[in-house]
Design an enzyme around this catalytic site. Structure first.
Site, PDB file in Angstrom:
ATOM      1  N   TYR A 134     -10.121  -4.598   2.935  1.00  0.00           N
ATOM      2  CA  TYR A 134      -9.352  -3.488   3.496  1.00  0.00           C
ATOM      3  C   TYR A 134      -9.488  -2.297   2.544  1.00  0.00           C
ATOM      4  CZ  TYR A 134      -5.065  -1.495   5.697  1.00  0.00           C
ATOM      5  OH  TYR A 134      -4.142  -0.720   6.356  1.00  0.00           O
ATOM      6  N   ARG A 189       0.830  -1.211   0.000  1.00  0.00           N
ATOM      7  CA  ARG A 189       0.000   0.000   0.000  1.00  0.00           C
ATOM      8  C   ARG A 189       0.864   1.262   0.000  1.00  0.00           C
ATOM      9  NH1 ARG A 189      -5.150   0.230   2.369  1.00  0.00           N
ATOM     10  NH2 ARG A 189      -4.598   2.015   3.642  1.00  0.00           N
ATOM     11  N   ASP A 230     -10.074   1.543   1.274  1.00  0.00           N
ATOM     12  CA  ASP A 230     -10.028   2.961   1.589  1.00  0.00           C
ATOM     13  C   ASP A 230     -11.360   3.574   1.167  1.00  0.00           C
ATOM     14  OD1 ASP A 230      -7.559   3.230   2.795  1.00  0.00           O
ATOM     15  OD2 ASP A 230      -6.493   3.399   0.892  1.00  0.00           O
TER      16      ASP A 230
HETATM   17  P1  FAD Z   1     -18.225   1.907   8.287  1.00  0.00           P
HETATM   18  O1  FAD Z   1     -17.738   3.299   8.305  1.00  0.00           O
HETATM   19  O2  FAD Z   1     -17.627   0.926   9.244  1.00  0.00           O
HETATM   20  O3  FAD Z   1     -19.816   1.951   8.509  1.00  0.00           O
HETATM   21  C1  FAD Z   1     -20.567   0.831   8.851  1.00  0.00           C
HETATM   22  C2  FAD Z   1     -21.638   1.286   9.829  1.00  0.00           C
HETATM   23  O4  FAD Z   1     -22.536   0.208  10.071  1.00  0.00           O
HETATM   24  C3  FAD Z   1     -21.082   1.707  11.182  1.00  0.00           C
HETATM   25  O5  FAD Z   1     -21.525   2.999  11.506  1.00  0.00           O
HETATM   26  C4  FAD Z   1     -21.642   0.654  12.133  1.00  0.00           C
HETATM   27  O6  FAD Z   1     -21.904   1.179  13.428  1.00  0.00           O
HETATM   28  C5  FAD Z   1     -22.908   0.225  11.430  1.00  0.00           C
HETATM   29  N1  FAD Z   1     -23.354  -1.131  11.760  1.00  0.00           N
HETATM   30  C6  FAD Z   1     -22.616  -2.267  11.716  1.00  0.00           C
HETATM   31  N2  FAD Z   1     -23.376  -3.323  12.062  1.00  0.00           N
HETATM   32  C7  FAD Z   1     -24.611  -2.836  12.333  1.00  0.00           C
HETATM   33  C8  FAD Z   1     -25.813  -3.440  12.757  1.00  0.00           C
HETATM   34  N3  FAD Z   1     -25.911  -4.762  12.957  1.00  0.00           N
HETATM   35  N4  FAD Z   1     -26.908  -2.659  12.965  1.00  0.00           N
HETATM   36  C9  FAD Z   1     -26.832  -1.314  12.765  1.00  0.00           C
HETATM   37  N5  FAD Z   1     -25.705  -0.692  12.361  1.00  0.00           N
HETATM   38  C10 FAD Z   1     -24.617  -1.444  12.139  1.00  0.00           C
HETATM   39  N6  FAD Z   1      -9.687   5.407   4.245  1.00  0.00           N
HETATM   40  C11 FAD Z   1      -9.134   6.357   3.447  1.00  0.00           C
HETATM   41  O7  FAD Z   1      -9.495   6.475   2.284  1.00  0.00           O
HETATM   42  N7  FAD Z   1      -8.182   7.218   3.943  1.00  0.00           N
HETATM   43  C12 FAD Z   1      -7.737   7.157   5.229  1.00  0.00           C
HETATM   44  O8  FAD Z   1      -6.873   7.959   5.632  1.00  0.00           O
HETATM   45  C13 FAD Z   1      -8.296   6.153   6.074  1.00  0.00           C
HETATM   46  N8  FAD Z   1      -7.871   6.040   7.347  1.00  0.00           N
HETATM   47  C14 FAD Z   1      -8.434   5.088   8.152  1.00  0.00           C
HETATM   48  C15 FAD Z   1      -8.002   5.010   9.476  1.00  0.00           C
HETATM   49  C16 FAD Z   1      -8.554   4.073  10.327  1.00  0.00           C
HETATM   50  C17 FAD Z   1      -8.087   4.014  11.747  1.00  0.00           C
HETATM   51  C18 FAD Z   1      -9.554   3.171   9.832  1.00  0.00           C
HETATM   52  C19 FAD Z   1     -10.148   2.128  10.740  1.00  0.00           C
HETATM   53  C20 FAD Z   1      -9.972   3.245   8.523  1.00  0.00           C
HETATM   54  C21 FAD Z   1      -9.427   4.196   7.657  1.00  0.00           C
HETATM   55  N9  FAD Z   1      -9.864   4.328   6.348  1.00  0.00           N
HETATM   56  C22 FAD Z   1      -9.295   5.285   5.541  1.00  0.00           C
HETATM   57  C23 FAD Z   1     -10.939   3.454   5.783  1.00  0.00           C
HETATM   58  C24 FAD Z   1     -12.345   4.087   5.927  1.00  0.00           C
HETATM   59  O9  FAD Z   1     -12.644   4.293   7.281  1.00  0.00           O
HETATM   60  C25 FAD Z   1     -13.366   3.132   5.308  1.00  0.00           C
HETATM   61  O10 FAD Z   1     -13.046   2.846   3.973  1.00  0.00           O
HETATM   62  C26 FAD Z   1     -14.820   3.645   5.338  1.00  0.00           C
HETATM   63  O11 FAD Z   1     -15.113   4.448   6.449  1.00  0.00           O
HETATM   64  C27 FAD Z   1     -15.738   2.447   5.313  1.00  0.00           C
HETATM   65  O12 FAD Z   1     -17.094   2.847   5.170  1.00  0.00           O
HETATM   66  P2  FAD Z   1     -18.222   1.740   5.345  1.00  0.00           P
HETATM   67  O13 FAD Z   1     -19.527   2.421   5.130  1.00  0.00           O
HETATM   68  O14 FAD Z   1     -17.905   0.545   4.543  1.00  0.00           O
HETATM   69  O15 FAD Z   1     -18.086   1.227   6.861  1.00  0.00           O
HETATM   70  N1  UDP Z   2       3.591   0.702   7.927  1.00  0.00           N
HETATM   71  C1  UDP Z   2       4.796   0.615   8.573  1.00  0.00           C
HETATM   72  N2  UDP Z   2       5.350   1.732   9.111  1.00  0.00           N
HETATM   73  C2  UDP Z   2       4.756   2.934   9.044  1.00  0.00           C
HETATM   74  C3  UDP Z   2       3.513   3.035   8.377  1.00  0.00           C
HETATM   75  C4  UDP Z   2       2.951   1.889   7.831  1.00  0.00           C
HETATM   76  O1  UDP Z   2       5.370  -0.459   8.667  1.00  0.00           O
HETATM   77  O2  UDP Z   2       5.312   3.925   9.572  1.00  0.00           O
HETATM   78  C5  UDP Z   2       3.008  -0.542   7.355  1.00  0.00           C
HETATM   79  C6  UDP Z   2       2.086  -1.260   8.355  1.00  0.00           C
HETATM   80  O3  UDP Z   2       2.236  -2.651   8.130  1.00  0.00           O
HETATM   81  C7  UDP Z   2       0.718  -0.808   7.929  1.00  0.00           C
HETATM   82  C8  UDP Z   2       0.889  -0.746   6.402  1.00  0.00           C
HETATM   83  O4  UDP Z   2       2.225  -0.259   6.219  1.00  0.00           O
HETATM   84  O5  UDP Z   2      -0.286  -1.723   8.321  1.00  0.00           O
HETATM   85  C9  UDP Z   2      -0.096   0.153   5.698  1.00  0.00           C
HETATM   86  O6  UDP Z   2       0.013   1.450   6.246  1.00  0.00           O
HETATM   87  P1  UDP Z   2      -1.147   2.502   6.134  1.00  0.00           P
HETATM   88  O7  UDP Z   2      -0.666   3.794   6.671  1.00  0.00           O
HETATM   89  O8  UDP Z   2      -1.670   2.467   4.750  1.00  0.00           O
HETATM   90  O9  UDP Z   2      -2.203   1.875   7.127  1.00  0.00           O
HETATM   91  P2  UDP Z   2      -3.656   2.376   7.585  1.00  0.00           P
HETATM   92  O10 UDP Z   2      -3.728   3.857   7.385  1.00  0.00           O
HETATM   93  O11 UDP Z   2      -4.632   1.615   6.743  1.00  0.00           O
HETATM   94  O12 UDP Z   2      -3.724   1.978   9.017  1.00  0.00           O
END
Ligand code: FAD
Ligand code: UDP
Length: 370
Positions: free
Chosen positions: A349, A173, A351
């Site tokens: 996984y 990634r 985005d």
């Molecule tokens: P979700 O946002 O998980 O929505 C699903 C919803 O369904 C939730 O609100 C949940 O409460 C609800 N739900 C689940 N089960 C039930 C149920 N049985 N009844 C009622 N409600 C329910 N993507 C990027 O592009 N850039 C980033 O920088 C980035 N950073 C991230 C950092 C973190 C820490 C994480 C965890 C993810 C990140 N992502 C990022 C990914 C991004 O969050 C997701 O791609 C996106 O939010 C997913 O949307 P979704 O609708 O599929 O799921």
């Molecule tokens: N990663 C790492 N060092 C860093 C940042 C990322 O080794 O400083 C690796 C780690 O395995 C991580 C993966 O790269 O799970 C993808 O990173 P990304 O920032 O895309 O993760 P996310 O934002 O989805 O948590």
């Protein structure tokens, strides 16, 4: 409980269903949404504190190379010019991410790309043949030194397992560049909605009724009776009451603090790559929107095993889970009324841009989008 009949019941008020609701509505369809949390927006939800948009579920930066996706989200919210350029801290040393000439210059005291390429080529010899796990993939991309300082500790904290037991694609990634470019993403478009992500999700959900703080699975039959079709974005295995076993997810714990200072770390994202520090990153929210407030809000992100009552954030796409997921997908295919979407519903996984693309695919399949 509402008695009106709808075209679609949307389970989960995250980005996937927000996009679905907006387009379906334009196509003249009615949607009703059930969300178990007390707010809509899913994991991109923001909470305002001291005039700062706090990314409640971790740093979110929108990036895509898909013009259709970019134009679509921009038609609902204005995006700022934020470019993610995190720094990594390893035992007091600061390195630029992603792995690029700034990283290599600091690490090896060199200045030119061919010097970096030579060092990496030498270190890559430790891996013979096609990389079969994350450790081999990382060493083959950036060499041993970077693997030891910037990848191994972070990755093993993040995923709770040895780098040799993780699939190579997770590390692919990240860009590796032989230019002085600290942009974390290669995508053509990047930014964050001005005013935070709620501006986007609220615009997408405008006119869609959302029942908050309500668990769909507890009242499934009744909810299913409200609509012709169901779009489910919760965890795939949970829908089937874990009948084939549990899929693994990684969870996170967020620790947020309001600090009485204007600038804590000088950057939106700082990764802590040594194993000994228990959090993987600290985000300073104001910098996602170039904030100049007198105070600041920071969040430490602690990776965690998925325990009872915690949120499933990351699907673990290793072989074992992939197999189980395929078996669940076969069950999902047999559902006539229910379609599965999003990061949890598809166990991918994704985005945000990939979530939008996936919602578009479903909308096209449903005949609601050209
Ligand atoms: P979700 O946002 O998980 O929505 C699903 C919803 O369904 C939730 O609100 C949940 O409460 C609800 N739900 C689940 N089960 C039930 C149920 N049985 N009844 C009622 N409600 C329910 N993507 C990027 O592009 N850039 C980033 O920088 C980035 N950073 C991230 C950092 C973190 C820490 C994480 C965890 C993810 C990140 N992502 C990022 C990914 C991004 O969050 C997701 O791609 C996106 O939010 C997913 O949307 P979704 O609708 O599929 O799921
Ligand atoms: N990663 C790492 N060092 C860093 C940042 C990322 O080794 O400083 C690796 C780690 O395995 C991580 C993966 O790269 O799970 C993808 O990173 P990304 O920032 O895309 O993760 P996310 O934002 O989805 O948590």
């Amino acid at each position: 409980m509402k008695r009106k009949h709808y075209d679609y019941l949307l389970v989960g008020a995250g980005l996937f269903n927000a996009v679905f609701a907006a387009v379906a509505r334009q196509a003249g369809k009615s949607c009703f949404c059930v969300e178990k949390r007390a707010h809509s927006g899913g994991n991109i939800y923001c909470e305002e504190r001291e005039g700062i948009q706090v990314h409640k579920y971790g740093a979110h930066i929108f990036h895509t190379s898909n013009k259709e996706v970019w134009d679509f989200v921009n038609s609902y919210a204005e995006f700022n010019r934020f470019t993610n350029s995190p720094v990594a801290l390893y035992k007091g040393e600061v390195y630029n991410l992603p792995f690029n000439m700034n990283t290599f210059a600091k690490l090896w005291n060199i200045t030119r790309p061919e010097e970096a390429e030579r060092i990496i080529a030498e270190q890559r010899k430790a891996v013979a043949g096609e990389p079969s796990n994350l450790e081999e993939q990382a060493i083959s991309l950036v060499g041993e030194d970077i693997y030891r300082k910037l990848i191994k500790g972070y990755t093993e904290k993040q995923w709770g397992r040895d780098c040799r037991d993780l699939p190579p694609f997770i590390i692919r990634r990240l860009p590796v560049r032989f230019t002085y470019d600290n942009n974390y993403f290669n995508d053509r478009y990047q930014g964050i909605p001005c005013g935070g992500y709620n501006v986007l999700t609220e615009a997408l959900f405008a006119d869609t009724e959302i029942l908050l703080s309500t668990e769909y699975l507890q009242n499934r039959a009744e909810f299913d009776g409200m609509a012709d079709r169901v779009i489910y974005t919760g965890p795939l295995d949970q829908f089937f009451a874990f009948r084939l076993g549990k899929l693994d997810y990684r969870s996170l714990r967020f620790e947020t603090e309001l600090l009485d200072m204007p600038n804590y770390q000088g950057n939106a994202v700082v990764n802590y790559t040594e194993r000994e520090v228990p959090w993987t990153r600290i985000i300073e929210h104001k910098f996602f929107d170039f904030g100049t407030q007198p105070k600041t809000v920071i969040t430490r992100e602690y990776p965690s095993e998925m325990k009872e009552g915690m949120e499933p954030y990351y699907p673990v796409n290793d072989e074992k889970n992939q197999k189980l997921c395929d078996a669940y997908r076969a069950l999902a295919e047999k559902e006539e009324k229910v379609v599965f979407g999003g990061r949890l519903g598809e166990y991918k996984y994704y985005d945000m841009d990939k979530v939008v693309e996936s919602a578009f695919r479903l909308l096209r399949k449903e005949g609601l989008m050209q």
